[in-house]
Design a protein around this motif. Structure first.
Motif, PDB file in Angstrom:
ATOM      1  N   SER A 259      45.725  41.829  48.397  1.00 54.99           N
ATOM      2  CA  SER A 259      46.161  43.160  48.811  1.00 54.99           C
ATOM      3  C   SER A 259      46.152  44.129  47.644  1.00 54.99           C
ATOM      4  N   ALA A 260      46.667  43.667  46.481  1.00 55.62           N
ATOM      5  CA  ALA A 260      46.698  44.546  45.307  1.00 55.62           C
ATOM      6  C   ALA A 260      45.289  44.912  44.850  1.00 55.62           C
ATOM      7  N   LEU A 261      44.375  43.929  44.849  1.00 55.25           N
ATOM      8  CA  LEU A 261      42.995  44.189  44.417  1.00 55.25           C
ATOM      9  C   LEU A 261      42.293  45.153  45.382  1.00 55.25           C
ATOM     10  N   GLU A 262      42.477  44.960  46.683  1.00 56.80           N
ATOM     11  CA  GLU A 262      41.864  45.862  47.668  1.00 56.80           C
ATOM     12  C   GLU A 262      42.375  47.289  47.484  1.00 56.80           C
ATOM     13  N   ARG A 263      43.652  47.421  47.189  1.00 51.08           N
ATOM     14  CA  ARG A 263      44.234  48.749  47.019  1.00 51.08           C
ATOM     15  C   ARG A 263      43.657  49.453  45.793  1.00 51.08           C
ATOM     16  N   VAL A 264      43.531  48.724  44.695  1.00 50.10           N
ATOM     17  CA  VAL A 264      42.985  49.319  43.466  1.00 50.10           C
ATOM     18  C   VAL A 264      41.541  49.758  43.689  1.00 50.10           C
ATOM     19  N   ILE A 265      40.736  48.901  44.325  1.00 52.28           N
ATOM     20  CA  ILE A 265      39.318  49.243  44.539  1.00 52.28           C
ATOM     21  C   ILE A 265      39.184  50.418  45.496  1.00 52.28           C
ATOM     22  N   ALA A 266      40.022  50.437  46.549  1.00 51.69           N
ATOM     23  CA  ALA A 266      39.937  51.547  47.505  1.00 51.69           C
ATOM     24  C   ALA A 266      40.359  52.866  46.884  1.00 51.69           C
ATOM     25  N   THR A 267      41.304  52.825  45.940  1.00 52.20           N
ATOM     26  CA  THR A 267      41.818  54.067  45.343  1.00 52.20           C
ATOM     27  C   THR A 267      40.944  54.571  44.207  1.00 52.20           C
ATOM     28  N   PHE A 268      40.459  53.666  43.354  1.00 52.00           N
ATOM     29  CA  PHE A 268      39.761  54.086  42.130  1.00 52.00           C
ATOM     30  C   PHE A 268      38.303  53.646  42.099  1.00 52.00           C
ATOM     31  N   GLY A 269      37.743  53.232  43.235  1.00 47.08           N
ATOM     32  CA  GLY A 269      36.370  52.722  43.246  1.00 47.08           C
ATOM     33  C   GLY A 269      35.330  53.743  42.853  1.00 47.08           C
ATOM     34  N   ASN A 270      35.619  55.026  43.062  1.00 52.06           N
ATOM     35  CA  ASN A 270      34.635  56.071  42.739  1.00 52.06           C
ATOM     36  C   ASN A 270      34.721  56.543  41.295  1.00 52.06           C
ATOM     37  N   ASN A 271      35.666  56.036  40.521  1.00 52.02           N
ATOM     38  CA  ASN A 271      35.836  56.430  39.115  1.00 52.02           C
ATOM     39  C   ASN A 271      35.779  55.177  38.248  1.00 52.02           C
ATOM     40  N   PRO A 272      34.618  54.863  37.662  1.00 58.87           N
ATOM     41  CA  PRO A 272      34.484  53.599  36.909  1.00 58.87           C
ATOM     42  C   PRO A 272      35.479  53.469  35.765  1.00 58.87           C
ATOM     43  N   GLN A 273      35.769  54.591  35.062  1.00 59.93           N
ATOM     44  CA  GLN A 273      36.666  54.499  33.912  1.00 59.93           C
ATOM     45  C   GLN A 273      38.094  54.162  34.355  1.00 59.93           C
ATOM     46  N   GLU A 274      38.579  54.884  35.374  1.00 59.25           N
ATOM     47  CA  GLU A 274      39.924  54.586  35.871  1.00 59.25           C
ATOM     48  C   GLU A 274      39.977  53.202  36.507  1.00 59.25           C
ATOM     49  N   LEU A 275      38.913  52.816  37.202  1.00 64.51           N
ATOM     50  CA  LEU A 275      38.877  51.480  37.805  1.00 64.51           C
ATOM     51  C   LEU A 275      38.984  50.410  36.726  1.00 64.51           C
ATOM     52  N   ASN A 276      38.306  50.609  35.590  1.00 64.59           N
ATOM     53  CA  ASN A 276      38.386  49.656  34.477  1.00 64.59           C
ATOM     54  C   ASN A 276      39.816  49.561  33.964  1.00 64.59           C
ATOM     55  N   ASP A 277      40.482  50.724  33.793  1.00 66.89           N
ATOM     56  CA  ASP A 277      41.866  50.719  33.294  1.00 66.89           C
ATOM     57  C   ASP A 277      42.804  50.010  34.273  1.00 66.89           C
ATOM     58  N   LYS A 278      42.673  50.344  35.571  1.00 60.52           N
ATOM     59  CA  LYS A 278      43.591  49.759  36.545  1.00 60.52           C
ATOM     60  C   LYS A 278      43.373  48.255  36.704  1.00 60.52           C
ATOM     61  N   LEU A 279      42.106  47.828  36.677  1.00 61.31           N
ATOM     62  CA  LEU A 279      41.847  46.387  36.774  1.00 61.31           C
ATOM     63  C   LEU A 279      42.380  45.644  35.551  1.00 61.31           C
ATOM     64  N   SER A 280      42.260  46.275  34.374  1.00 60.31           N
ATOM     65  CA  SER A 280      42.807  45.656  33.163  1.00 60.31           C
ATOM     66  C   SER A 280      44.320  45.478  33.287  1.00 60.31           C
ATOM     67  N   ASN A 281      45.011  46.526  33.768  1.00 58.15           N
ATOM     68  CA  ASN A 281      46.461  46.408  33.955  1.00 58.15           C
ATOM     69  C   ASN A 281      46.803  45.375  35.017  1.00 58.15           C
ATOM     70  N   LEU A 282      45.984  45.303  36.066  1.00 59.21           N
ATOM     71  CA  LEU A 282      46.238  44.329  37.122  1.00 59.21           C
ATOM     72  C   LEU A 282      46.095  42.905  36.600  1.00 59.21           C
ATOM     73  N   VAL A 283      45.067  42.657  35.781  1.00 56.60           N
ATOM     74  CA  VAL A 283      44.872  41.323  35.202  1.00 56.60           C
ATOM     75  C   VAL A 283      46.054  40.949  34.311  1.00 56.60           C
ATOM     76  N   LYS A 284      46.528  41.926  33.516  1.00 54.66           N
ATOM     77  CA  LYS A 284      47.682  41.638  32.647  1.00 54.66           C
ATOM     78  C   LYS A 284      48.914  41.274  33.469  1.00 54.66           C
ATOM     79  N   SER A 285      49.118  41.994  34.573  1.00 53.17           N
ATOM     80  CA  SER A 285      50.291  41.693  35.399  1.00 53.17           C
ATOM     81  C   SER A 285      50.177  40.318  36.056  1.00 53.17           C
ATOM     82  N   TRP A 286      48.944  39.902  36.389  1.00 51.92           N
ATOM     83  CA  TRP A 286      48.768  38.569  36.977  1.00 51.92           C
ATOM     84  C   TRP A 286      48.912  37.465  35.935  1.00 51.92           C
TER      85      TRP A 286
END
Length: 593
Positions: A131-158
């Protein structure tokens, strides 16, 4: 220190412009004026630095060191310390480039994401991660730089989970649901603050999402459930229940929105196919083809706005009304012509019938003459023959006059039909004109381009294209208003039509850009023609709020080469036009040199 009389200095400046064969542009006049007066031109010594400052100021960088360097550059410009400007601009460029670098390399990020996905912890299960991954991709999928930042934070939280709420906060840091998550994570936040944030979120959900559900009645029940869950959200357990409901609802709403976009796209494609089929079935109807082409041009645009639709609707309504009136008159004239032709044929038939009866009488008189034996009967026959001949002559004269009248009526009807057809053609041609300036629009230019290229291929004569762009048009709009800008464009089109030949085609390419098609004209002559137009503009003034303005433009000229399409030659002309802008504006360059 020598004191210069401004009038004498200006007179000497104009004389130097003529002697040095320089264009009378404001920049050239200022440079020579300051040179003669012995002063440094203020506009030249800081223009480049100010332009660089404004460019760096508009960049979306929030780093504090970048803002400090930007403040240093502003101070150096204000204090006219030009020796510091190059280094400061280099520092700003480096800091901006660093801000655009990705938080983590994509390859390494994907590997870490796969590793974090496989980690099993009691705090967060696989469904929660999905659910968290789907939300991040749906929100920031059109912005590669922000998507990279959010995925990095998501990995750290996991990798280092603290609580489910913390993971949600990291994944959706920019979303409204993150606020309650932070409240659940930090027990030190007062309860009153948590209530305030819940009220803010409830307000956003009610007035931000509810209006979008007017066309989605099936979602209302789920939306009311989300609202009810939010109103009773006061602890971590209730927060954990609320977030999955909100996420599910938002995903469903996003899917419905995407379905609407696909529906609109499908209807647009269906309309294009229908218009194409109608055009194929009515190739001979130029009026209908003109309307269909304009509709196809609007539908082919990548981003159709409601303004485009309203503008097209009003234009087509006006044209359809005019065509309806003209078509009614044309139908009446056609019916009149048909009636006249029927009358004409009836007259011819009567003449033919009368001639046949006269021939029959001549045969009867001939038989009577052969059978007659005395002079009295011959006199009777002669008298009857003369009467029949006179009657036939009168009938022929009367029929001739009627035929001449009918012929005159037919010619008048044909003339009226031709006038109506020309008026109908003119009404249809309005679709090919720019509504503001009266020049050809993109559709009209495309038709003329196709025709002139075909003619150049057959005749072997040169075809040149000039692309014009008004100088400093944005500043003019900002200073005097858009109405003045529109009047400047109309004034420029009038000047172009005054200077070019009757065979040349003037069209508005878009905004403040215009294209002039120059048949049977080599590139050298086209450059000379554009320079003559520039001189005419500098000789005249345009009045804007009682101020005299000199309108200038930069132009690029390209000559058509065999095998080129219109887009190729326009692209070459656009490149040299941009070079003319960089070279100082108010000049014309050729792509052939």
């Amino acid at each position: 220190m020598t004191t210069h009389n401004p009038i004498d200095t200006a007179r000497e400046t104009l004389k130097q412009l003529t002697q040095r064969k320089l264009l009378p542009t404001p920049d050239n006049f200022e440079r020579l004026y300051c040179e003669i007066a012995g002063v440094e031109p203020e506009s030249q010594k800081n223009k480049l630095a100010e332009l660089l400052f404004h460019a760096f100021e508009k960049l979306p960088v929030a780093d504090s060191s970048y803002k400090i360097s930007l403040a240093k550059l502003r101070k150096a410009i204000q204090e006219e310390k030009w020796e510091l400007v190059p280094q400061l601009t280099m520092d700003l460029s480096v800091q901006h480039q660093r801000s655009r670098e990705l938080s983590q390399h994509w390859g390494k990020l994907i590997l870490e994401l796969m590793q974090a996905w496989d980690i099993r912890t009691p705090e967060m299960g696989q469904r929660y991660k999905q659910s968290a991954l789907e939300r991040v991709i749906a929100t920031f999928g059109n912005n590669p730089q922000e998507l990279n930042d959010k995925l990095s934070n998501l990995v750290k939280s996991w990798m280092q989970p603290e609580s489910p709420a913390a993971g949600i906060e990291t994944a959706d840091a920019d979303d409204a649901p993150a606020v309650p998550a932070a409240t659940a994570e930090h027990d030190s936040v007062p309860a009153a603050s948590s209530m305030v944030w819940r009220d803010v979120l409830e307000y956003g959900v009610r007035y931000g999402i509810a209006p979008r559900l007017v066309h989605y009645p099936d979602l209302m029940a789920q939306f009311e459930e989300v609202q009810h869950s939010l109103q009773h959200c006061s602890n971590e357990d209730e927060l954990a229940v609320f977030f999955p409901k909100l996420r599910t609802f938002l995903i469903r709403l996003e899917l419905l929105s995407q379905e609407d976009e696909r529906l609109v796209s499908g209807l647009s494609n269906l309309m294009r196919l229908m218009l194409q089929n109608v055009a194929e079935l009515n190739r001979g109807d130029n009026y209908l083809i003109g309307q269909i082409s304009n509709l196809q041009q609007i539908l082919a645009q990548p981003n159709i706005s409601i303004q485009h639709i309203y503008h097209l609707e009003s234009t087509l309504k006006e044209v359809i009304h005019k065509q309806g009136v003209l078509r009614s008159s044309l139908d009446e004239a056609t019916d009149s012509l048909r009636t006249l032709l029927d009358t004409f044929l009836d007259k011819l038939s009567l003449m033919s019938s009368g001639t046949g009866q006269f021939q029959q009488k001549l045969r009867e008189h001939s038989e009577r003459i052969r059978a007659s034996s005395d002079s009295n009967s011959l006199n009777d026959i002669l008298q009857s023959l003369l009467e029949d001949t006179a009657s036939m002559q009168n009938n022929l004269q009367h029929s001739q006059l009627e035929l001449l009248d009918a012929q005159h009526d037919v010619e008048n009807a044909q003339s009226r039909i031709r006038e109506l057809e020309q008026a109908l053609e003119a009404a249809s041609a309005k679709i090919k004109e720019d509504q503001l300036t009266g020049a050809y629009n993109r559709r009209g230019l495309e038709e003329h381009f196709t025709r002139e290229i075909s003619r150049a291929e057959r005749s072997g004569q040169p075809l040149s294209v000039a692309l014009l762009d008004v100088d400093n048009f944005k500043q003019l709009n900002d200073s005097y208003g858009h109405l003045t800008g529109d009047n400047v464009l109309k004034y420029l089109v009038d000047m172009m039509r005054h200077c070019v030949r009757a065979s040349d085609i003037v069209g508005r390419f878009g905004g403040e850009e215009f294209i002039i098609l120059l048949p049977d004209t080599p590139a050298e002559e086209a450059v000379s023609l554009m320079q003559r137009l520039q001189r005419e503009l500098t000789k005249n003034f345009f009045l804007a709020n009682q101020e005299k303005l000199v309108v200038t433009f930069s132009a690029g000229v390209a000559q058509w080469h065999r095998g080129e399409q219109d887009v190729n030659i326009i692209e070459r002309a656009d490149r040299v036009m941009y070079q003319a802008k960089l070279a100082g504006k108010n000049r014309t360059l050729s792509a052939e040199s």
